[in-house]
Design a protein around this motif. Structure first.
Motif, PDB file in Angstrom:
ATOM      1  N   GLU A  37       0.826  -1.209   0.000  1.00 20.15           N
ATOM      2  CA  GLU A  37       0.000   0.000   0.000  1.00 20.15           C
ATOM      3  C   GLU A  37       0.861   1.260   0.000  1.00 20.15           C
ATOM      4  O   GLU A  37       0.560   2.245  -0.674  1.00 20.15           O
ATOM      5  N   GLN A  38       1.928   1.207   0.768  1.00 15.21           N
ATOM      6  CA  GLN A  38       2.841   2.348   0.803  1.00 15.21           C
ATOM      7  C   GLN A  38       3.525   2.521  -0.551  1.00 15.21           C
ATOM      8  O   GLN A  38       3.727   3.645  -1.022  1.00 15.21           O
ATOM      9  N   ALA A  39       3.854   1.408  -1.203  1.00 18.25           N
ATOM     10  CA  ALA A  39       4.468   1.463  -2.530  1.00 18.25           C
ATOM     11  C   ALA A  39       3.515   2.101  -3.542  1.00 18.25           C
ATOM     12  O   ALA A  39       3.934   2.902  -4.390  1.00 18.25           O
ATOM     13  N   LYS A  40       2.220   1.779  -3.444  1.00 17.18           N
ATOM     14  CA  LYS A  40       1.230   2.367  -4.353  1.00 17.18           C
ATOM     15  C   LYS A  40       1.192   3.886  -4.196  1.00 17.18           C
ATOM     16  O   LYS A  40       1.092   4.624  -5.177  1.00 17.18           O
ATOM     17  N   GLU A  41       1.273   4.354  -2.944  1.00 19.45           N
ATOM     18  CA  GLU A  41       1.251   5.793  -2.692  1.00 19.45           C
ATOM     19  C   GLU A  41       2.451   6.476  -3.349  1.00 19.45           C
ATOM     20  O   GLU A  41       2.321   7.560  -3.940  1.00 19.45           O
ATOM     21  N   VAL A  42       3.612   5.827  -3.235  1.00 17.18           N
ATOM     22  CA  VAL A  42       4.818   6.400  -3.845  1.00 17.18           C
ATOM     23  C   VAL A  42       4.674   6.437  -5.364  1.00 17.18           C
ATOM     24  O   VAL A  42       4.999   7.436  -6.016  1.00 17.18           O
ATOM     25  N   ILE A  43       4.173   5.350  -5.932  1.00 18.40           N
ATOM     26  CA  ILE A  43       4.019   5.261  -7.396  1.00 18.40           C
ATOM     27  C   ILE A  43       3.055   6.321  -7.914  1.00 18.40           C
ATOM     28  O   ILE A  43       3.263   6.899  -8.989  1.00 18.40           O
ATOM     29  N   LEU A  44       1.995   6.580  -7.155  1.00 18.41           N
ATOM     30  CA  LEU A  44       1.011   7.580  -7.575  1.00 18.41           C
ATOM     31  C   LEU A  44       1.546   9.004  -7.398  1.00 18.41           C
ATOM     32  O   LEU A  44       1.097   9.928  -8.075  1.00 18.41           O
ATOM     33  N   ARG A  45       2.507   9.158  -6.503  1.00 17.93           N
ATOM     34  CA  ARG A  45       3.014  10.489  -6.181  1.00 17.93           C
ATOM     35  C   ARG A  45       4.287  10.836  -6.962  1.00 17.93           C
ATOM     36  O   ARG A  45       4.494  11.990  -7.341  1.00 17.93           O
ATOM     37  N   GLU A  46       5.124   9.837  -7.219  1.00 16.72           N
ATOM     38  CA  GLU A  46       6.431  10.078  -7.826  1.00 16.72           C
ATOM     39  C   GLU A  46       6.548   9.379  -9.185  1.00 16.72           C
ATOM     40  O   GLU A  46       5.728   8.522  -9.523  1.00 16.72           O
ATOM     41  N   THR A  47       7.569   9.750  -9.924  1.00 16.15           N
ATOM     42  CA  THR A  47       7.882   9.046 -11.171  1.00 16.15           C
ATOM     43  C   THR A  47       8.801   7.887 -10.847  1.00 16.15           C
ATOM     44  O   THR A  47       9.927   8.083 -10.373  1.00 16.15           O
ATOM     45  N   VAL A  48       8.308   6.688 -11.071  1.00 11.55           N
ATOM     46  CA  VAL A  48       9.070   5.478 -10.777  1.00 11.55           C
ATOM     47  C   VAL A  48       9.284   4.714 -12.080  1.00 11.55           C
ATOM     48  O   VAL A  48       8.328   4.448 -12.812  1.00 11.55           O
ATOM     49  N   ASP A  49      10.540   4.360 -12.359  1.00  9.18           N
ATOM     50  CA  ASP A  49      10.858   3.610 -13.577  1.00  9.18           C
ATOM     51  C   ASP A  49      11.057   2.123 -13.306  1.00  9.18           C
ATOM     52  O   ASP A  49      10.733   1.293 -14.157  1.00  9.18           O
ATOM     53  N   ILE A  50      11.608   1.808 -12.130  1.00 13.32           N
ATOM     54  CA  ILE A  50      11.915   0.409 -11.792  1.00 13.32           C
ATOM     55  C   ILE A  50      11.504   0.127 -10.357  1.00 13.32           C
ATOM     56  O   ILE A  50      11.750   0.941  -9.461  1.00 13.32           O
ATOM     57  N   GLU A  64       1.007  -9.369  -6.438  1.00 15.77           N
ATOM     58  CA  GLU A  64      -0.243  -8.595  -6.388  1.00 15.77           C
ATOM     59  C   GLU A  64       0.026  -7.112  -6.612  1.00 15.77           C
ATOM     60  O   GLU A  64      -0.770  -6.414  -7.260  1.00 15.77           O
ATOM     61  N   LEU A  65       1.149  -6.617  -6.111  1.00 17.62           N
ATOM     62  CA  LEU A  65       1.519  -5.221  -6.341  1.00 17.62           C
ATOM     63  C   LEU A  65       1.791  -4.981  -7.825  1.00 17.62           C
ATOM     64  O   LEU A  65       1.330  -3.987  -8.398  1.00 17.62           O
ATOM     65  N   LEU A  66       2.517  -5.904  -8.449  1.00 16.28           N
ATOM     66  CA  LEU A  66       2.814  -5.754  -9.867  1.00 16.28           C
ATOM     67  C   LEU A  66       1.532  -5.823 -10.705  1.00 16.28           C
ATOM     68  O   LEU A  66       1.399  -5.089 -11.695  1.00 16.28           O
ATOM     69  N   ARG A  67       0.607  -6.677 -10.291  1.00 12.07           N
ATOM     70  CA  ARG A  67      -0.664  -6.765 -11.017  1.00 12.07           C
ATOM     71  C   ARG A  67      -1.387  -5.413 -10.961  1.00 12.07           C
ATOM     72  O   ARG A  67      -1.958  -4.949 -11.952  1.00 12.07           O
ATOM     73  N   TRP A  68      -1.359  -4.769  -9.804  1.00 13.49           N
ATOM     74  CA  TRP A  68      -1.975  -3.436  -9.662  1.00 13.49           C
ATOM     75  C   TRP A  68      -1.282  -2.424 -10.562  1.00 13.49           C
ATOM     76  O   TRP A  68      -1.932  -1.603 -11.206  1.00 13.49           O
ATOM     77  N   GLU A  73      -1.694   0.754 -15.628  1.00 12.82           N
ATOM     78  CA  GLU A  73      -0.972   1.080 -16.868  1.00 12.82           C
ATOM     79  C   GLU A  73       0.242   1.971 -16.614  1.00 12.82           C
ATOM     80  O   GLU A  73       0.521   2.905 -17.372  1.00 12.82           O
ATOM     81  N   LYS A  74       0.947   1.647 -15.534  1.00 15.32           N
ATOM     82  CA  LYS A  74       2.172   2.383 -15.222  1.00 15.32           C
ATOM     83  C   LYS A  74       3.350   1.731 -15.946  1.00 15.32           C
ATOM     84  O   LYS A  74       3.540   0.514 -15.865  1.00 15.32           O
TER      85      LYS A  74
END
Length: 261
Positions: A37-50, A64-68, A73-74
């Motif tokens: 859940e914390q990773a999702k927040e970072v992904i939605l807030r920041e530009t993440v490549d890897i 499950e995180l990768l499926r999300w 479509e990130k």
């Protein structure tokens, strides 16, 4: 290139972030998260490549995180960390376009090189996309330029009309042939001749001859130009060739035709 480290062991994630010289492996900025859940927040807030993600975590696991991420479509590449040599999740991970994993425990250099491999792949894909986009733009520019110069695709009737007008305006040019007209109008001469004959009831060469002879007759009737000058006006460099063509067309030589006018 930005990296997100996801590991439920906070010390492991923080140590990995601080102790690896990520710039040596093509990474500019590193974020950390200790659960999905914390990773999702970072992904939605920041530009993440890897994502460098522990595959086994409490709550949502790495799969499950990768499926999300894919559902959102990130455009994020994923490297899984796993302690199981068999990598039981391999089939599902591959279906989610993750083909990179590192068996832990692993040396930091091995982890860094694993990330670097993905960085290089991303850069190569970006370069290919730039070339593809450049290619598409170049082709479109050529199309636009051709349309601007020569007009949009013509119907057979429009093409024949344009060719007929061009012939009338260039009767004085000796190299007025179906081949030259094909080059000018960007069509094959055989195709041009077929379309022209269908629309004008005669081949291009016959149309050119007819237009030249009719113009020559008008000029001769006016008696303002010599027969030699008339020949040049209708595209004949040799007077003899003009004289023969005119006699064959009208039954009289240019001088005979002039006397009868």
């Amino acid at each position: 290139m930005n990296l997100l480290i996801i590991n439920d062991e906070e010390l492991t994630a923080d140590t990995m972030k601080e102790d690896i010289n990520w710039k040596d492996y093509g990474i500019d900025e590193v974020f950390t998260a200790y659960e999905a859940e914390q990773a999702k927040e970072v992904i939605l807030r920041e530009t993440v490549d890897i994502m460098l993600c522990d595959i086994e975590m409490p709550g949502d696991n790495g799969i499950e995180l990768l499926r999300w991420v894919r559902q959102e479509e990130k455009p994020i590449e994923c490297i899984f960390l796993t302690c199981h040599p068999s990598f039981a999740y391999a089939q599902e991970a591959i279906s989610l376009t993750c083909q990179e994993y590192i068996l832990i425990p692993a040396r930091y250099e091995e982890i860094g090189k694993g990330v670097q491999k993905v960085v290089q792949r991303i850069l190569k894909e970006q370069e290919m996309k730039r070339y593809e986009e450049y290619g598409r733009k170049a082709v479109q520019e050529q199309i636009d330029q051709a349309v601007e110069t020569h007009g949009k695709k013509r119907t057979g009737k429009e093409l024949a009309g344009d060719v007929a007008r061009y012939i009338s305006e260039h009767l004085g040019e000796s190299e007025l042939t179906v081949n030259e007209l094909g080059k000018h109008f960007f069509v094959h001469p055989v195709y041009l001749n077929r379309i022209f004959k269908k629309e004008k009831a005669m081949p291009v060469s016959q149309y050119i001859l007819t237009e030249r002879m009719e113009l020559a007759a008008q000029l001769l009737k006016s008696q303002t130009l010599s027969a030699g000058a008339v020949a040049e006006q209708v595209g004949y460099q040799q007077y003899t060739n003009f004289c023969n063509a005119f006699k064959k067309f009208y039954g009289d030589t240019p001088l005979e035709y002039t006397r009868k006018s």
